[in-house]
Design a protein around this motif. Structure first.
Motif, PDB file in Angstrom:
ATOM      1  N   ARG A 152       0.822  -1.210   0.000  1.00  0.00           N
ATOM      2  CA  ARG A 152       0.000   0.000   0.000  1.00  0.00           C
ATOM      3  C   ARG A 152       0.855   1.259   0.000  1.00  0.00           C
ATOM      4  O   ARG A 152       0.335   2.358  -0.085  1.00  0.00           O
ATOM      5  N   GLY A 153       2.158   1.100   0.160  1.00  0.00           N
ATOM      6  CA  GLY A 153       3.030   2.263   0.228  1.00  0.00           C
ATOM      7  C   GLY A 153       2.999   2.941   1.589  1.00  0.00           C
ATOM      8  O   GLY A 153       3.394   4.099   1.718  1.00  0.00           O
ATOM      9  N   ASP A 154       2.530   2.227   2.600  1.00  0.00           N
ATOM     10  CA  ASP A 154       2.476   2.778   3.954  1.00  0.00           C
ATOM     11  C   ASP A 154       3.829   2.618   4.626  1.00  0.00           C
ATOM     12  O   ASP A 154       4.439   1.554   4.570  1.00  0.00           O
ATOM     13  N   ARG A 155       4.280   3.675   5.283  1.00  0.00           N
ATOM     14  CA  ARG A 155       5.585   3.652   5.937  1.00  0.00           C
ATOM     15  C   ARG A 155       5.535   2.950   7.291  1.00  0.00           C
ATOM     16  O   ARG A 155       6.542   2.450   7.772  1.00  0.00           O
ATOM     17  N   GLU A 156       4.361   2.974   7.905  1.00  0.00           N
ATOM     18  CA  GLU A 156       4.209   2.347   9.215  1.00  0.00           C
ATOM     19  C   GLU A 156       3.264   1.156   9.121  1.00  0.00           C
ATOM     20  O   GLU A 156       2.424   1.085   8.235  1.00  0.00           O
ATOM     21  N   ILE A 157       3.431   0.250  10.085  1.00  0.00           N
ATOM     22  CA  ILE A 157       2.573  -0.928  10.179  1.00  0.00           C
ATOM     23  C   ILE A 157       1.603  -0.679  11.327  1.00  0.00           C
ATOM     24  O   ILE A 157       2.024  -0.513  12.475  1.00  0.00           O
ATOM     25  N   GLY A 158       0.324  -0.630  10.994  1.00  0.00           N
ATOM     26  CA  GLY A 158      -0.702  -0.373  11.994  1.00  0.00           C
ATOM     27  C   GLY A 158      -1.485  -1.629  12.344  1.00  0.00           C
ATOM     28  O   GLY A 158      -1.223  -2.714  11.813  1.00  0.00           O
ATOM     29  N   ALA A 159      -2.471  -1.460  13.206  1.00  0.00           N
ATOM     30  CA  ALA A 159      -3.317  -2.577  13.627  1.00  0.00           C
ATOM     31  C   ALA A 159      -4.003  -3.210  12.424  1.00  0.00           C
ATOM     32  O   ALA A 159      -4.129  -4.434  12.347  1.00  0.00           O
ATOM     33  N   ALA A 160      -4.429  -2.388  11.453  1.00  0.00           N
ATOM     34  CA  ALA A 160      -5.096  -2.923  10.257  1.00  0.00           C
ATOM     35  C   ALA A 160      -4.160  -3.812   9.456  1.00  0.00           C
ATOM     36  O   ALA A 160      -4.574  -4.846   8.932  1.00  0.00           O
ATOM     37  N   HIS A 161      -2.881  -3.428   9.373  1.00  0.00           N
ATOM     38  CA  HIS A 161      -1.913  -4.246   8.632  1.00  0.00           C
ATOM     39  C   HIS A 161      -1.695  -5.595   9.317  1.00  0.00           C
ATOM     40  O   HIS A 161      -1.574  -6.627   8.647  1.00  0.00           O
ATOM     41  N   VAL A 162      -1.638  -5.560  10.666  1.00  0.00           N
ATOM     42  CA  VAL A 162      -1.479  -6.827  11.404  1.00  0.00           C
ATOM     43  C   VAL A 162      -2.684  -7.720  11.125  1.00  0.00           C
ATOM     44  O   VAL A 162      -2.532  -8.912  10.835  1.00  0.00           O
ATOM     45  N   LEU A 163      -3.880  -7.129  11.156  1.00  0.00           N
ATOM     46  CA  LEU A 163      -5.077  -7.907  10.865  1.00  0.00           C
ATOM     47  C   LEU A 163      -5.038  -8.443   9.435  1.00  0.00           C
ATOM     48  O   LEU A 163      -5.361  -9.608   9.193  1.00  0.00           O
ATOM     49  N   LEU A 164      -4.601  -7.612   8.485  1.00  0.00           N
ATOM     50  CA  LEU A 164      -4.487  -8.080   7.096  1.00  0.00           C
ATOM     51  C   LEU A 164      -3.520  -9.258   6.997  1.00  0.00           C
ATOM     52  O   LEU A 164      -3.763 -10.214   6.259  1.00  0.00           O
ATOM     53  N   GLY A 165      -2.433  -9.197   7.757  1.00  0.00           N
ATOM     54  CA  GLY A 165      -1.476 -10.305   7.771  1.00  0.00           C
ATOM     55  C   GLY A 165      -2.093 -11.572   8.333  1.00  0.00           C
ATOM     56  O   GLY A 165      -1.886 -12.670   7.806  1.00  0.00           O
ATOM     57  N   VAL A 166      -2.888 -11.434   9.395  1.00  0.00           N
ATOM     58  CA  VAL A 166      -3.567 -12.594   9.981  1.00  0.00           C
ATOM     59  C   VAL A 166      -4.580 -13.163   8.991  1.00  0.00           C
ATOM     60  O   VAL A 166      -4.709 -14.378   8.853  1.00  0.00           O
ATOM     61  N   LEU A 167      -5.279 -12.280   8.292  1.00  0.00           N
ATOM     62  CA  LEU A 167      -6.273 -12.735   7.319  1.00  0.00           C
ATOM     63  C   LEU A 167      -5.631 -13.516   6.175  1.00  0.00           C
ATOM     64  O   LEU A 167      -6.291 -14.327   5.523  1.00  0.00           O
ATOM     65  N   ARG A 168      -4.352 -13.303   5.933  1.00  0.00           N
ATOM     66  CA  ARG A 168      -3.620 -14.043   4.904  1.00  0.00           C
ATOM     67  C   ARG A 168      -3.101 -15.388   5.415  1.00  0.00           C
ATOM     68  O   ARG A 168      -2.595 -16.193   4.644  1.00  0.00           O
ATOM     69  N   SER A 169      -3.228 -15.617   6.726  1.00  0.00           N
ATOM     70  CA  SER A 169      -2.726 -16.865   7.316  1.00  0.00           C
ATOM     71  C   SER A 169      -3.512 -18.051   6.779  1.00  0.00           C
ATOM     72  O   SER A 169      -4.725 -18.014   6.698  1.00  0.00           O
ATOM     73  N   GLU A 170      -2.778 -19.088   6.437  1.00  0.00           N
ATOM     74  CA  GLU A 170      -3.416 -20.293   5.914  1.00  0.00           C
ATOM     75  C   GLU A 170      -3.140 -21.515   6.777  1.00  0.00           C
ATOM     76  O   GLU A 170      -3.395 -22.633   6.369  1.00  0.00           O
TER      77      GLU A 170
END
Length: 195
Positions: free
Chosen positions: A145-163
């Motif tokens: 996304r071009g975001d410089r920081e990792i926020g709570a939403a990014h952590v959630l997005l990472g979890v949502l990618r968990s398989e």
């Protein structure tokens, strides 16, 4: 990577450790990161899940149902196999603790084991591979996304990618499709960026 985490994202990780400890788990998994994120219902990402009817309480119940018992010595498949024989690990633990006290099945002091299930609140709980992968995915999501920081939403997005099996089972119990929620969180991030 952690230096790029916002205060909220750091709170998610701290919350994940607290959730793992309160559930008596000996590793921080992606499921605990999900619980940590849900501690922030007003944040973009977790708010998306709340809108879909997923709360911290419903998620905690789903995690407890998937990760049977408070020890992860036996995997989910082992627990399911034992259930087919009429052995419910969570029920065995509950009855033992009812009869002999909380932590009755945990490692005895001086046994050389690393305090699995200890409820002292001071022990270090390491990250499971699935949590590490979710955090790497969070970094990828922020970078994409071009975001410089990792926020709570990014952590959630990472979890949502968990398989991994546990994440898949938790999302199934919650009645949500990770891919659909992923897109909704991205939409919410776009909306919040333009507001």
């Amino acid at each position: 990577m952690f230096e790029r985490f916002t205060g909220e994202a750091r709170d998610v990780v701290i919350g994940a450790q607290e959730e793992a400890r309160s559930l008596g788990h000996d590793r921080i998994g992606s499921e605990h990161l999900l619980l940590g994120a849900l501690r922030h219902p007003g944040q973009t990402g977790p708010a998306t899940l709340y809108r879909l009817g997923v709360s911290a309480a419903s998620c905690r119940a789903a995690v407890a149902g998937v990760v049977s018992g408070s020890r992860e010595d036996l995997g989910t498949q082992d627990g399911e196999a034992l259930r087919t024989l009429g052995i419910d690990l969570a029920e065995v633990r509950r009855r033992a603790e009812e009869s002999f006290g909380t932590g009755a099945l945990d490692a005895a002091p001086g046994s050389g084991r690393t305090g699995r299930g200890s409820r002292t609140g001071t022990r270090h709980i390491p990250f499971a591979a699935r949590a590490k992968e979710a955090l790497k995915q969070a970094l990828r999501e922020a970078s994409a996304r071009g975001d410089r920081e990792i926020g709570a939403a990014h952590v959630l997005l990472g979890v949502l990618r968990s398989e991994d099996n546990i994440s898949v089972a938790v999302f199934s119990r919650l009645g949500v499709e990770p891919e659909v929620v992923h897109e909704l969180v991205l939409d919410d991030l776009r909306t919040s960026a333009t507001a």
